[in-house]
Write an enzyme that holds these catalytic residues in place. Structure first.
Site, PDB file in Angstrom:
ATOM      1  N   LYS A  72       1.107  -0.944   0.712  1.00 15.86           N
ATOM      2  CA  LYS A  72       0.139   0.078   0.051  1.00 15.86           C
ATOM      3  C   LYS A  72       0.707   0.984  -0.318  1.00 15.86           C
ATOM      4  CE  LYS A  72      -3.140   2.312   3.121  1.00 15.86           C
ATOM      5  NZ  LYS A  72      -2.558   3.566   3.503  1.00 15.86           N
ATOM      6  N   SER A 102      -2.418   4.658  -2.995  1.00 11.07           N
ATOM      7  CA  SER A 102      -2.902   5.886  -1.823  1.00 11.07           C
ATOM      8  C   SER A 102      -1.762   6.559  -1.748  1.00 11.07           C
ATOM      9  CB  SER A 102      -3.084   4.977  -0.571  1.00 11.07           C
ATOM     10  OG  SER A 102      -2.839   5.064   0.576  1.00 11.07           O
ATOM     11  N   HIS A 162      -1.841   7.376   1.772  1.00  8.19           N
ATOM     12  CA  HIS A 162      -2.259   7.214   3.019  1.00  8.19           C
ATOM     13  C   HIS A 162      -2.858   8.863   3.590  1.00  8.19           C
ATOM     14  CE1 HIS A 162      -0.635   5.166   6.416  1.00  8.19           C
ATOM     15  NE2 HIS A 162      -0.555   6.217   7.417  1.00  8.19           N
ATOM     16  N   ASP A 186      -7.441   3.948  -2.430  1.00 11.52           N
ATOM     17  CA  ASP A 186      -8.296   4.828  -1.304  1.00 11.52           C
ATOM     18  C   ASP A 186      -7.878   6.363  -1.942  1.00 11.52           C
ATOM     19  OD1 ASP A 186      -5.946   5.458  -0.814  1.00 11.52           O
ATOM     20  OD2 ASP A 186      -5.345   4.559   1.303  1.00 11.52           O
ATOM     21  N   GLY A 187      -8.508   6.434  -1.025  1.00 15.83           N
ATOM     22  CA  GLY A 187      -8.627   8.487  -1.096  1.00 15.83           C
ATOM     23  C   GLY A 187     -10.338   8.956  -1.687  1.00 15.83           C
ATOM     24  N   GLY A 210     -11.506   4.952   3.962  1.00 18.78           N
ATOM     25  CA  GLY A 210     -10.994   4.561   5.706  1.00 18.78           C
ATOM     26  C   GLY A 210     -12.512   5.334   6.465  1.00 18.78           C
TER      27      GLY A 210
END
Length: 340
Positions: A213, A235, A237, A268-269, A291
């Site tokens: 990731k 990602s 983070h 993600d994001g 998330g």
């Protein structure tokens, strides 16, 4: 979800405002907390870039009950969604629920919903210990993510993770930017291809699969494929380690084009609803990680809150698939994206 969100807002006061639109504006610079680093440009770019992607509406077709199921990394999922690895309830979310209650809600709620939850890592040890316990209690149905520690801690945590019965392991190499861990005497750092190859060989020797990731460029996606990763997560983070990066959806098409067919591509994001899931799939992802919205659901409603959120998300995804003429996940292609 209204009651769940109101409860979360109460419990997370001072750490997360549970805004109507979770876009990183109100919480800029609040790290620890749920905000983005510095100006929060990276967090905000994730959300605004994804919001700017537009969909082609099509209604002259026979799609009325689309199939959202997918097979991913040996798992059969009800939809291509995973809960992202987030922990640290006491210093990121206000401590209104315990770390154990929180991660059990995420892992258990995901299992109840036919998807899978990931667990986080960090300091104090209760973060990974609670995550591993939740996966064990869920008969191995969870994915432990381990930070790119220096020294023996990485190998030790991989060994501990193996005892949970899980079949997939992850490393959020994007956590290498968390300088606070080094200040606490627990340093993390980038990993060389040779280091990653050794780790992945060990995981494969156990019969497991490995997710890397924190990939934001095509060249690093190719490196991940070369060292044997089974999946990557595009990602930054959550915008919490490097200010001023592009949004993940901006780099996803190019990254996906570089490695499509060689490994699974997750992202993600800024994913907030089912239409966002559809957009990410259309632009090259095989599945998405979510998330902050899952964290809010877990704090505000525990396991039931996570189940309710994922049910709502699935309903939104189905609606978006019907309105774009997408019969199943395989048929979600760039044709659903408007390029005017």
């Amino acid at each position: 979800m209204k009651e769940t969100r109101e409860r979360a807002r109460e419990l997370m006061k001072g750490y997360c405002r549970v805004c109507k639109v979770c876009d990183g504006k109100a919480c800029a610079g609040e790290v620890p907390g749920m905000g983005g680093l510095g100006t929060a440009a990276s967090f905000k770019n994730n959300v605004t870039a994804l919001a700017g992607v537009r969909l082609n509406m099509r209604l002259v077709h026979d799609v009325s009950a689309p199939d959202t199921s997918v097979s991913l990394l040996g798992l059969d999922l009800a939809m291509p969604v995973l809960a992202a690895p987030i922990g640290g309830v006491s210093f990121n979310m206000g401590g209104g629920v315990s770390e154990e209650e929180y991660i059990e809600a995420v892992v258990g709620g995901c299992r109840d919903s036919g998807v899978i939850g990931c667990t986080g890592d960090g300091v104090p040890p209760v973060i990974h210990e609670s995550g591993y316990a939740a996966i064990s209690a869920s008969d191995g149905h969870g994915i432990p993510f381990i930070k790119p520690w220096e020294g023996p801690e990485l190998a030790e945590k991989l060994d501990k993770a193996r005892t949970t019965g899980c079949s997939i392991f992850g490393m959020d190499v994007d956590a290498a930017g968390l300088v606070t861990l080094r200040q606490m005497g627990r340093p993390v750092s980038p990993k060389t291809p040779a280091e990653l190859e050794k780790i992945i060989e060990e995981v494969h020797g156990w019969g497991g699969k490995f997710i890397l990731k924190g990939i934001m460029t095509p060249d690093e996606a190719l490196l991940a494929a070369r060292v044997g990763a089974d999946a990557i997560v595009v990602s930054n983070h959550g915008g919490r380690v490097l200010d001023h990066t592009p949004g993940t959806v901006e780099v996803l098409p190019e990254v996906a084009a570089a490695v499509r067919g060689r490994l699974a591509i997750l992202v993600d994001g800024g994913v907030r609803d089912g239409a966002d899931v559809l957009k990410m799939l259309a632009l090259g992802a095989d599945a998405v990680m979510i998330g902050r919205p899952v964290s809010v659901a877990a704090v505000g409603g525990l396991r039931e809150g996570v189940v309710k959120y994922l049910a709502a998300l699935k309903g939104q995804l189905i609606q978006a698939m019907v309105l774009t003429g997408s019969a199943d996940i395989a048929s979600v292609t760039p044709r659903v994206i408007w390029n005017g």
